[in-house]
Design a protein around this motif. Structure first.
Motif, PDB file in Angstrom:
ATOM      1  N   LEU A 161     -39.073 -23.324  -3.805  1.00 46.45           N
ATOM      2  CA  LEU A 161     -39.507 -24.620  -3.292  1.00 46.45           C
ATOM      3  C   LEU A 161     -39.977 -24.508  -1.838  1.00 46.45           C
ATOM      4  O   LEU A 161     -40.908 -25.218  -1.424  1.00 46.45           O
ATOM      5  CB  LEU A 161     -38.379 -25.644  -3.419  1.00 46.45           C
ATOM      6  N   ASP A 162     -39.356 -23.624  -1.061  1.00 43.72           N
ATOM      7  CA  ASP A 162     -39.845 -23.379   0.294  1.00 43.72           C
ATOM      8  C   ASP A 162     -41.259 -22.803   0.258  1.00 43.72           C
ATOM      9  O   ASP A 162     -42.122 -23.182   1.065  1.00 43.72           O
ATOM     10  CB  ASP A 162     -38.916 -22.410   1.027  1.00 43.72           C
ATOM     11  N   THR A 163     -41.500 -21.881  -0.672  1.00 42.94           N
ATOM     12  CA  THR A 163     -42.833 -21.294  -0.819  1.00 42.94           C
ATOM     13  C   THR A 163     -43.843 -22.350  -1.227  1.00 42.94           C
ATOM     14  O   THR A 163     -44.969 -22.399  -0.709  1.00 42.94           O
ATOM     15  CB  THR A 163     -42.806 -20.156  -1.849  1.00 42.94           C
ATOM     16  N   VAL A 164     -43.448 -23.213  -2.172  1.00 38.07           N
ATOM     17  CA  VAL A 164     -44.334 -24.292  -2.599  1.00 38.07           C
ATOM     18  C   VAL A 164     -44.675 -25.205  -1.417  1.00 38.07           C
ATOM     19  O   VAL A 164     -45.830 -25.622  -1.247  1.00 38.07           O
ATOM     20  CB  VAL A 164     -43.693 -25.095  -3.752  1.00 38.07           C
ATOM     21  N   ALA A 165     -43.684 -25.501  -0.592  1.00 35.22           N
ATOM     22  CA  ALA A 165     -43.926 -26.346   0.584  1.00 35.22           C
ATOM     23  C   ALA A 165     -44.902 -25.672   1.548  1.00 35.22           C
ATOM     24  O   ALA A 165     -45.783 -26.330   2.127  1.00 35.22           O
ATOM     25  CB  ALA A 165     -42.607 -26.653   1.286  1.00 35.22           C
ATOM     26  N   ASP A 166     -44.766 -24.352   1.722  1.00 42.03           N
ATOM     27  CA  ASP A 166     -45.696 -23.626   2.595  1.00 42.03           C
ATOM     28  C   ASP A 166     -47.110 -23.641   2.020  1.00 42.03           C
ATOM     29  O   ASP A 166     -48.088 -23.808   2.763  1.00 42.03           O
ATOM     30  CB  ASP A 166     -45.228 -22.185   2.781  1.00 42.03           C
ATOM     31  N   VAL A 167     -47.230 -23.439   0.711  1.00 41.43           N
ATOM     32  CA  VAL A 167     -48.557 -23.472   0.075  1.00 41.43           C
ATOM     33  C   VAL A 167     -49.175 -24.860   0.226  1.00 41.43           C
ATOM     34  O   VAL A 167     -50.369 -24.996   0.516  1.00 41.43           O
ATOM     35  CB  VAL A 167     -48.454 -23.059  -1.403  1.00 41.43           C
TER      36      VAL A 167
END
Length: 284
Positions: A161-167
């Motif tokens: 979810l952190d990666t999704v937020a960064d994307v």
């Protein structure tokens, strides 16, 4: 314009491929035009739909290298979905992308030519947070995150979810989290119910209805089809129909909106998680 959904989790064995294939088959039976894209070098989606990765003429690796377009690589499956197959060559294609400019947008550019052809495009991501998964997230409108209801299984969800937020922030501002999808769920298990309750409290995103554990999921790929074809009245098939119908309602009538990417709540997972209250595990 087709809606692009990435099905992602960096942990393997959480039913990403099963979810992509089953949702695709359910959407076809609801009258939608569906494209599946296998972005995993292990080619599990390709194989499970009855196609031998070793004999396909073109695959997603050829698309990533810019040698063919998606329409040249696509195949029709027995259940009516179109498929962009994968082969082990995708590993080399991913490595080739590393020094390339705009490397995160290769899949998005490839999909642009077919967006008007399909109602739904499902991307089966590899079990990693590598460049191929970033490509899928950069191309998607929404992401669904399958996870097992086991204590160790969902510890990496926060990282995803952190990666999704960064994307969302850096590459794809339209990206939303449609929901977490509990899979292989056994409602008789106190542990599974407790973990499901913890997932609902921990993450700031919707939790979709669980997919029950069933041996029929393992049987379907052996004949190159999905559980929708082999056991359409089974509890597993009905669960995926419910998910597909819920997504259609949300898209067509507003329904429950997908959540903007957000970090999980800063709570610590206790060694022993309390069992949910009666009925809590089965709530949407």
């Amino acid at each position: 314009m087709g809606r692009v959904i990435a099905v992602a989790n960096q942990k393997g064995g959480v039913a990403k491929t099963t979810s992509v294939a089953s949702l695709g088959a359910a959407f076809v039976l609801r009258g939608l035009r569906v494209l599946l894209v296998d972005l995993d070098p292990q080619s599990s989606l390709t194989f499970s739909l009855g196609i031998d990765p070793d004999v396909v003429e073109y695959s997603i690796s050829d698309v990533v290298r810019g040698e063919v377009d998606l329409t040249t690589a696509r195949l029709r499956t027995s259940e009516g979905m179109d498929l962009i197959p994968s082969t082990i060559d995708l590993l080399a294609a991913e490595a080739m992308l590393l020094p390339a400019p705009q490397r995160e947008f290769v899949v998005r550019r490839g999909l642009e030519e077919v967006l008007s052809t399909y109602d739904v495009i499902l991307l089966d991501c590899s079990p990693s947070l590598g460049l191929l998964t970033l490509n899928a997230l950069a191309a998607a409108d929404e992401v669904i995150v399958p996870l097992q209801c086991e204590m160790l299984s969902h510890r990496g969800v926060g990282q995803l979810l952190d990666t999704v937020a960064d994307v969302h922030r850096l590459l794809n501002p339209r990206l939303r989290v449609r929901g977490l999808l509990p899979t292989m769920y056994d409602k008789r298990s106190v542990h599974a119910r407790a973990v499901l309750g913890d997932v609902k409290r921990r993450y700031r995103v919707p939790v979709l209805n669980p997919i029950p554990r069933s041996v029929k999921f393992a049987e379907a790929p052996s004949v190159g089809t999905t559980i929708i074809a082999t056991s359409p009245s089974s509890s597993g098939a009905r669960a995926y129909f419910r998910i597909a119908d819920g997504l259609l309602r949300a898209w067509r009538f507003g329904g429950r909106k997908a959540a903007p990417p957000a970090a999980p709540r800063p709570t610590r997972m206790a060694p022993s998680v309390r069992p949910p209250a009666p009925g809590e595990a089965d709530a949407m």
